[in-house]
Design an enzyme around this catalytic site. Sequence first.
Site, PDB file in Angstrom:
ATOM      1  CG  ASP A  13      26.598  32.055  54.306  1.00  0.00           C
ATOM      2  OD1 ASP A  13      25.734  32.734  54.874  1.00  0.00           O
ATOM      3  OD2 ASP A  13      27.136  31.055  54.819  1.00  0.00           O
ATOM      4  CE  LYS A  16      20.589  34.478  51.264  1.00  0.00           C
ATOM      5  NZ  LYS A  16      21.841  33.695  51.342  1.00  0.00           N
ATOM      6  CG  ASN A  38      18.181  29.770  59.713  1.00  0.00           C
ATOM      7  OD1 ASN A  38      17.547  30.825  59.640  1.00  0.00           O
ATOM      8  ND2 ASN A  38      17.814  28.696  59.056  1.00  0.00           N
ATOM      9  N   GLY A  40      22.459  35.058  58.220  1.00  0.00           N
ATOM     10  CA  GLY A  40      23.361  36.151  58.591  1.00  0.00           C
ATOM     11  C   GLY A  40      23.653  36.918  57.320  1.00  0.00           C
ATOM     12  CG  HIS A  41      21.000  38.085  54.981  1.00  0.00           C
ATOM     13  ND1 HIS A  41      19.765  38.183  54.405  1.00  0.00           N
ATOM     14  CD2 HIS A  41      21.268  36.751  55.017  1.00  0.00           C
ATOM     15  CE1 HIS A  41      19.313  36.970  54.121  1.00  0.00           C
ATOM     16  NE2 HIS A  41      20.202  36.089  54.494  1.00  0.00           N
ATOM     17  CB  THR A  42      27.605  40.677  55.698  1.00  0.00           C
ATOM     18  OG1 THR A  42      27.635  39.383  56.303  1.00  0.00           O
ATOM     19  CG2 THR A  42      28.631  41.586  56.338  1.00  0.00           C
ATOM     20  CB  THR A 129      22.590  28.056  62.776  1.00  0.00           C
ATOM     21  OG1 THR A 129      21.158  27.998  62.812  1.00  0.00           O
ATOM     22  CG2 THR A 129      23.051  28.181  61.332  1.00  0.00           C
ATOM     23  NE  ARG A 143      -2.243  19.855  62.366  1.00  0.00           N
ATOM     24  CZ  ARG A 143      -3.014  18.839  62.026  1.00  0.00           C
ATOM     25  NH1 ARG A 143      -4.130  19.059  61.355  1.00  0.00           N
ATOM     26  NH2 ARG A 143      -2.706  17.613  62.365  1.00  0.00           N
ATOM     27  CD  GLN A 230      17.998  29.978  55.825  1.00  0.00           C
ATOM     28  OE1 GLN A 230      16.802  30.030  55.591  1.00  0.00           O
ATOM     29  NE2 GLN A 230      18.564  30.717  56.743  1.00  0.00           N
ATOM     30  NE  ARG A 309      28.444  26.442  61.687  1.00  0.00           N
ATOM     31  CZ  ARG A 309      27.399  25.723  61.281  1.00  0.00           C
ATOM     32  NH1 ARG A 309      27.397  24.416  61.432  1.00  0.00           N
ATOM     33  NH2 ARG A 309      26.350  26.298  60.728  1.00  0.00           N
ATOM     34  NE  ARG A 311      30.042  31.729  55.197  1.00  0.00           N
ATOM     35  CZ  ARG A 311      29.935  33.039  54.976  1.00  0.00           C
ATOM     36  NH1 ARG A 311      30.644  33.622  54.022  1.00  0.00           N
ATOM     37  NH2 ARG A 311      29.117  33.774  55.697  1.00  0.00           N
ATOM     38  CE  LYS A 337      32.959  36.630  49.353  1.00  0.00           C
ATOM     39  NZ  LYS A 337      32.742  36.115  50.724  1.00  0.00           N
ATOM     40  N   GLY A 420      33.272  43.406  45.449  1.00  0.00           N
ATOM     41  CA  GLY A 420      33.793  43.706  46.773  1.00  0.00           C
ATOM     42  C   GLY A 420      32.621  43.778  47.736  1.00  0.00           C
TER      43      GLY A 420
HETATM   44  P1  GDP Z   1      24.218  36.338  52.682  1.00  0.00           P
HETATM   45  O1  GDP Z   1      23.897  35.443  53.825  1.00  0.00           O
HETATM   46  O2  GDP Z   1      23.822  35.737  51.372  1.00  0.00           O
HETATM   47  O3  GDP Z   1      23.709  37.740  52.841  1.00  0.00           O
HETATM   48  O4  GDP Z   1      25.826  36.437  52.643  1.00  0.00           O
HETATM   49  P2  GDP Z   1      26.799  36.637  53.916  1.00  0.00           P
HETATM   50  O5  GDP Z   1      26.694  38.025  54.386  1.00  0.00           O
HETATM   51  O6  GDP Z   1      26.608  35.549  54.914  1.00  0.00           O
HETATM   52  O7  GDP Z   1      28.209  36.328  53.248  1.00  0.00           O
HETATM   53  C1  GDP Z   1      28.708  37.085  52.201  1.00  0.00           C
HETATM   54  C2  GDP Z   1      30.076  37.678  52.650  1.00  0.00           C
HETATM   55  O8  GDP Z   1      30.777  38.133  51.518  1.00  0.00           O
HETATM   56  C3  GDP Z   1      29.926  38.868  53.554  1.00  0.00           C
HETATM   57  O9  GDP Z   1      31.012  38.897  54.447  1.00  0.00           O
HETATM   58  C4  GDP Z   1      30.003  40.056  52.597  1.00  0.00           C
HETATM   59  O10 GDP Z   1      30.475  41.240  53.211  1.00  0.00           O
HETATM   60  C5  GDP Z   1      30.988  39.548  51.591  1.00  0.00           C
HETATM   61  N1  GDP Z   1      30.786  40.008  50.214  1.00  0.00           N
HETATM   62  C6  GDP Z   1      29.623  40.270  49.569  1.00  0.00           C
HETATM   63  N2  GDP Z   1      29.853  40.559  48.268  1.00  0.00           N
HETATM   64  C7  GDP Z   1      31.187  40.484  48.090  1.00  0.00           C
HETATM   65  C8  GDP Z   1      32.049  40.641  46.953  1.00  0.00           C
HETATM   66  O11 GDP Z   1      31.609  40.886  45.824  1.00  0.00           O
HETATM   67  N3  GDP Z   1      33.380  40.472  47.174  1.00  0.00           N
HETATM   68  C9  GDP Z   1      33.910  40.161  48.386  1.00  0.00           C
HETATM   69  N4  GDP Z   1      35.222  39.998  48.483  1.00  0.00           N
HETATM   70  N5  GDP Z   1      33.119  39.997  49.477  1.00  0.00           N
HETATM   71  C10 GDP Z   1      31.786  40.139  49.324  1.00  0.00           C
HETATM   72  P1  IMO Z   2      22.048  32.835  54.988  1.00  0.00           P
HETATM   73  O1  IMO Z   2      20.660  33.428  54.891  1.00  0.00           O
HETATM   74  C1  IMO Z   2      24.475  29.243  55.079  1.00  0.00           C
HETATM   75  C2  IMO Z   2      22.771  25.729  57.070  1.00  0.00           C
HETATM   76  C3  IMO Z   2      23.415  25.282  58.363  1.00  0.00           C
HETATM   77  C4  IMO Z   2      23.138  23.788  58.305  1.00  0.00           C
HETATM   78  C5  IMO Z   2      21.745  23.729  57.663  1.00  0.00           C
HETATM   79  C6  IMO Z   2      20.614  23.630  58.662  1.00  0.00           C
HETATM   80  O2  IMO Z   2      23.011  33.642  55.751  1.00  0.00           O
HETATM   81  O3  IMO Z   2      22.521  32.443  53.626  1.00  0.00           O
HETATM   82  P2  IMO Z   2      19.496  25.252  60.439  1.00  0.00           P
HETATM   83  O4  IMO Z   2      20.108  26.161  61.460  1.00  0.00           O
HETATM   84  O5  IMO Z   2      18.652  25.935  59.430  1.00  0.00           O
HETATM   85  O6  IMO Z   2      18.825  24.083  61.076  1.00  0.00           O
HETATM   86  O7  IMO Z   2      20.758  24.634  59.656  1.00  0.00           O
HETATM   87  O8  IMO Z   2      21.602  24.933  56.921  1.00  0.00           O
HETATM   88  N1  IMO Z   2      22.340  27.153  57.063  1.00  0.00           N
HETATM   89  C7  IMO Z   2      22.970  28.116  56.380  1.00  0.00           C
HETATM   90  N2  IMO Z   2      24.106  28.074  55.654  1.00  0.00           N
HETATM   91  N3  IMO Z   2      23.762  30.376  55.167  1.00  0.00           N
HETATM   92  C8  IMO Z   2      22.614  30.419  55.872  1.00  0.00           C
HETATM   93  O9  IMO Z   2      21.805  31.499  55.869  1.00  0.00           O
HETATM   94  C9  IMO Z   2      22.181  29.273  56.552  1.00  0.00           C
HETATM   95  N4  IMO Z   2      21.129  28.970  57.349  1.00  0.00           N
HETATM   96  C10 IMO Z   2      21.232  27.677  57.634  1.00  0.00           C
HETATM   97  O10 IMO Z   2      24.794  25.571  58.360  1.00  0.00           O
HETATM   98  O11 IMO Z   2      24.042  23.163  57.422  1.00  0.00           O
HETATM   99 MG    MG Z   3      24.837  34.508  55.445  1.00  0.00          MG
END
Ligand code: GDP
Ligand code: IMO
Ligand code: MG
Length: 431
Positions: A13, A16, A38, A40-42, A129, A143, A230, A309, A311, A337, A420
């Site tokens: 998170d 990325k 698992n 979640g890329h926003t 997840t 396998r 991850q 959930r 963080r 951030k 942002g």
């Molecule tokens: P990822 O899994 O690595 O792609 O990251 P996530 O999308 O799970 O979480 C990153 C969160 O931070 C998302 O809600 C984004 O919209 C937000 N975000 C990303 N870059 C920034 C930033 O520079 N500032 C702020 N305030 N939010 C950001």
């Molecule tokens: P992105 O790509 C944050 C965490 C879960 C748990 C552990 C194992 O959005 O960064 P799993 O479902 O893989 O068996 O869970 O890894 N986890 C993540 N935490 N960002 C993720 O993906 C994650 N994918 C898995 O919360 O602790």
């Molecule tokens: Mg994520």
Amino acid sequence: MKVDVLLGLQWGDEGKGKITDVLTPEYDIIARFQGGPNAGHTLEFNGMKHVLHTIPSGIFHPDKINVIGNGVIIDPRILAREIASLRERGAAPEKNLFISKRAHLILPTHRLIDNVFEASKGKAKIGSTLKGIGPAYTDKVARHGLRIGDISLKDFKERYDLLKSEHFRIINSYNPPEELLKVEGLAFEAYEKLWFEGLEYISDIRLIDSEIFINKSIQEGKRILAEGAQGTMLDIDFGTYPFVTSSSTISAGVCSGLGISPNNVGKVFGVFKAYCTRVGSGPFPTELLNETGDKLRENGKEFGSTTGRPRRCGWIDLPALHYAVMLNGVTDLVMMKADVMDDFENIGVCTKYRVGDVVYDFPGYETLNQDIEPIIKDIPGWKSPLNDYTVWDRLPEKFRHYVRFIEKSLNLPISVISVGPRRDQTIVRLV
Ligand code: GDP
Ligand code: IMO
Ligand code: MG
């Protein structure tokens, strides 16, 4: 051209998805190499927010090819839902999304096994997840997994039924209560029906030998970005085992997850937050279980993109970042951030760990399982909003001091700074 890599240096998170989307115009192909739903890329742009789970974050650029590589695992039900919501937003993934035939399938029973295993761990649960990630990768390594390319086999259904009945032998041995036999709140049979419908729905997405496609594209001089899921501290080998995910999240995973050789890896962008978060259980040396941690969560909207959930939040952890930089061969850092700390008087930075009388620079094998006291250095906050800056030279001096401090500590340039969530809230310092 070599394949550039973008991956997370912390516990996931890091942002990325946003940065992949921002860098996509520089590339021809964006490819995921590991993980599954698992993730979640926003992405945020044009007043819209979109969360991707299995699909690479270049998908909103219609002229760019997006590849789900062999190292990824796919839940057809979740992928179908993702594709449907992309179509609602005007994307046409049947044109620019390819899937490796070798990518393994997450079966509905993998999700039940995840439920049952997690419940049986009690307090020691990983905080998965519950998307079936661990069980699906287990079957791959054992396998007897099924791959998406197998769906065209005449006996696919028999193979599916055989694996399903093996899975039920495992599941039933735990005598699970009724609620663990549900997926997404649905009875198993109802979910299984949706799963098969999902498989049907995604049938217009091209299945390819992605390793051949990627290597040919390298030969043709195409620019490729591999997008990690991850983070390094969740890596199956080097993360905080057993509180990790089940794939190789580091740059080495790109070679096996896309089928390229190590000498075809180019730049490695290491993405990190200016503080630190973690979802799920496991060691987190800089965690702040106080008002400051709550403030990071609130200001940073730190709630899971996949599960919702809250963080866990804490200060930036330089020993863990050093370790991640070493494992990945990071060439460029990407800092996310920092704007979340705009109103902070002081910013804490963990420079080393202390366990008893011993000081550690790195999170070694024993270190993380002990009672770590993070050694924190306070850096004065910049106390002004960063959101609207687009140029490095204009940023507040105190913030630039913070950036230089991190660069010096990690001995690497911070080439991209995100201030942002939106695409346009990004300062690129690439030369
Ligand atoms: P990822 O899994 O690595 O792609 O990251 P996530 O999308 O799970 O979480 C990153 C969160 O931070 C998302 O809600 C984004 O919209 C937000 N975000 C990303 N870059 C920034 C930033 O520079 N500032 C702020 N305030 N939010 C950001
Ligand atoms: P992105 O790509 C944050 C965490 C879960 C748990 C552990 C194992 O959005 O960064 P799993 O479902 O893989 O068996 O869970 O890894 N986890 C993540 N935490 N960002 C993720 O993906 C994650 N994918 C898995 O919360 O602790
Ligand atoms: Mg994520």
